[in-house]
Write an enzyme that holds these catalytic residues in place. Structure first.
Site, mmCIF file in Angstrom:
data_model
loop_
_atom_site.group_PDB
_atom_site.id
_atom_site.type_symbol
_atom_site.label_atom_id
_atom_site.label_comp_id
_atom_site.label_asym_id
_atom_site.label_seq_id
_atom_site.Cartn_x
_atom_site.Cartn_y
_atom_site.Cartn_z
ATOM 1 N N TYR A 1 0.816 -1.223 0.000
ATOM 2 C CA TYR A 1 0.000 0.000 0.000
ATOM 3 C C TYR A 1 0.853 1.278 0.000
ATOM 4 O O TYR A 1 0.334 2.363 0.197
ATOM 5 C CB TYR A 1 -0.930 0.002 1.214
ATOM 6 N N LYS B 1 4.643 -14.896 2.539
ATOM 7 C CA LYS B 1 4.915 -15.681 1.333
ATOM 8 C C LYS B 1 6.426 -15.642 1.125
ATOM 9 O O LYS B 1 6.940 -15.282 0.067
ATOM 10 C CB LYS B 1 4.127 -15.060 0.164
ATOM 11 N N ASP C 1 -0.938 -18.710 1.482
ATOM 12 C CA ASP C 1 -1.835 -19.513 0.640
ATOM 13 C C ASP C 1 -2.400 -20.694 1.430
ATOM 14 O O ASP C 1 -3.597 -20.991 1.376
ATOM 15 C CB ASP C 1 -1.156 -19.947 -0.676
ATOM 16 N N ASP D 1 -5.587 -7.651 4.166
ATOM 17 C CA ASP D 1 -6.804 -7.224 3.471
ATOM 18 C C ASP D 1 -7.552 -8.438 2.945
ATOM 19 O O ASP D 1 -8.756 -8.590 3.152
ATOM 20 C CB ASP D 1 -6.415 -6.281 2.321
ATOM 21 N N ASP E 1 -11.362 -10.434 4.435
ATOM 22 C CA ASP E 1 -12.632 -10.652 3.736
ATOM 23 C C ASP E 1 -13.036 -12.124 3.867
ATOM 24 O O ASP E 1 -14.218 -12.446 4.057
ATOM 25 C CB ASP E 1 -12.541 -10.253 2.250
HETATM 26 C C1 IPM Z 1 -10.370 -2.378 3.281
HETATM 27 C C2 IPM Z 1 -10.495 -1.935 1.841
HETATM 28 C C3 IPM Z 1 -9.422 -0.930 1.489
HETATM 29 C C4 IPM Z 1 -8.092 -1.647 1.595
HETATM 30 C C5 IPM Z 1 -9.555 -0.280 0.107
HETATM 31 C C6 IPM Z 1 -10.898 0.359 -0.087
HETATM 32 C C7 IPM Z 1 -8.470 0.738 -0.137
HETATM 33 O O1 IPM Z 1 -10.509 -3.026 0.995
HETATM 34 O O2 IPM Z 1 -10.418 -1.513 4.169
HETATM 35 O O3 IPM Z 1 -10.266 -3.570 3.532
HETATM 36 O O4 IPM Z 1 -7.638 -2.288 0.633
HETATM 37 O O5 IPM Z 1 -7.499 -1.558 2.662
HETATM 38 MN MN MN Z 2 -10.597 -4.942 2.043
#
Ligand code: IPM
Ligand code: MN
Ligand code: NAD
Length: 358
Positions: free
Chosen positions: A140, A191, A224, A248, A252
């Site tokens: 990032y 990784k 992975d 990140d 999810d």
């Molecule tokens: C998160 C989002 C952000 C990230 C994006 C929107 C920049 O996916 O907060 O998880 O990648 O950190």
């Molecule tokens: Mn995210």
């Protein structure tokens, strides 16, 4: 509990952000009456609308203003199909994470009810861990560039930054958390079999820091493999520490284990400083303006913020109310219910009030 009023900057943002943040703020306002939570809110309109209107994303000088005048920031989500570059979201969200040096992205993965997880036969005891995502560097950092852009021989480079200090402080934060919360194991995901340089640094620092915490098991997994084990055997995790990009992606997946993105909360934290709390989900454009988005992620994010502000009792009351409404199937459609965003917020607030008077 501190007696002084805490100041909260509220940035609802884009898409479903304003709808879910409205429920979170109303719930915090109720806790003022029921649990003596003293918060004062100020709203800011930084969003795609504002950016399209006058070109402002994160106005000049606001990082200092936020750090000096506010105890915490509560944000919705940033991202809008009308801004395909995502420039405003990057300026606002990554701008605050980096500019306020919020190096810990703390993302709990906690199942509130057995029925919510898509995994077969998994219980609330088995899905209960926290991810420490490095939040200021890694992929990032924005470094990279193009050579011969637009030609058939184009080259794009995308760099990843790992500093010794940055890696060390997130790993230390993970072990400190484990120690303070009686978690017995910290798993570091990388990784390093391919990313030899950054991976090597993470490996060395992890080994060095873990030696200072002999009571905590320190374990490494390739990222992975971790995605596979998170699905097959999530009970093995207590605390996970990883870099910005892997964190990140993993969170999810973690959100899915808890019932979906609508359930996941996060804090962008620099201990002792103005920190930023936001749900893990994004602006979900297909759901925006329909009063159907699940506000629970935002409400649990408010609970995390309360904990950070030393309102632990109110934070737990809020989590208990969420658990109760989920058990009662008082949910939005992503969790199989039929309530609106506003109705879920209302049910949670009703439960806080009734539990208080029981
Ligand atoms: C998160 C989002 C952000 C990230 C994006 C929107 C920049 O996916 O907060 O998880 O990648 O950190
Ligand atoms: Mn995210
Ligand atoms: P998203 O998280 O916005 O949504 C993905 C899907 O998850 C939605 O379509 C919906 O089906 C479901 N979902 C998410 N939140 C929900 C909720 N509260 N209730 C019910 N269902 C929910 O991810 P995306 O579609 O990849 O991204 C949309 C925009 O949001 C993009 O511009 C992206 O960059 C941005 N984004 C912002 C943040 C942030 O501000 N922290 C995080 C992720 C994505």
């Amino acid at each position: 509990m501190s007696g002084e009023t805490k100041r909260i900057a509220v940035i609802p943002g884009d898409g479903i952000g304003p709808e879910v943040i409205r429920e979170a703020v109303q719930t915090l306002e109720l806790l003022r009456d029921t649990h003596g939570v003293q918060l004062q809110f100020e709203h800011f309109d930084w969003s795609a609308d504002r950016y399209l209107r006058d070109g402002t994303s994160l106005p000049d000088g606001v990082l200092t203003m936020l750090a000096e005048n506010f105890d915490a920031i509560l944000a919705g989500a940033f991202g809008d199909p009308r801004v395909p570059s995502n420039q405003h979201a990057e300026d606002i969200l990554l701008g605050m994470r980096r500019g306020l040096d919020l190096y810990i992205n703390l993302r709990p993965v906690r199942l509130f009810h057995n029925d919510l997880t898509p995994l077969r036969n998994r219980t609330t005891e088995e899905i209960d861990f926290v991810v420490f995502r490095e939040n200021t560097e890694g992929a990032y950092c924005g470094a990279g560039g193009f050579l011969r852009k637009g030609t058939a021989v184009e080259i794009a480079t995308q760099e990843e930054l790992n500093t010794r200090a940055g890696v060390e402080r997130i790993i230390v934060a993970a072990f400190e958390y484990a120690r303070q919360h009686n978690r017995r194991r910290v798993t570091m995901a990388d990784k390093s079999n391919v990313q030899r340089f950054g991976g090597d640094l993470w490996q060395r620092v992890f080994k060095e820091v873990s030696a200072r915490y002999p009571e905590i098991e320190a374990r490494h997994q390739y990222v992975d493999a971790m995605t596979m084990f998170m699905v097959l055997d999530p009970a093995q995790y207590d605390v996970i520490v990883t870099n910005n990009l892997f964190g990140d992606i993993l969170t999810d997946l973690g959100a899915a284990l808890q019932g979906g993105l609508g359930m996941a909360a996060s804090g962008n934290i620099h201990p002792g400083r103005t920190s930023l709390f936001e749900p893990v989900h994004g602006s979900a454009p297909p759901l925006a303006g329909k009063n159907v988005a699940n506000p629970v992620g935002a409400i649990l994010t408010a609970a995390m913020m309360l904990e950070y502000l030393d309102y632990g009792r109110a934070s737990r009351a809020l989590e208990d109310a969420v658990r109760y409404t989920v058990e009662q199937r008082q949910t939005t459609s992503d969790l199989g219910g039929s309530l609106s965003t506003a109705d879920v917020g209302k049910r949670i607030r009703e439960r806080i009030s009734s539990a208080k008077s029981e």
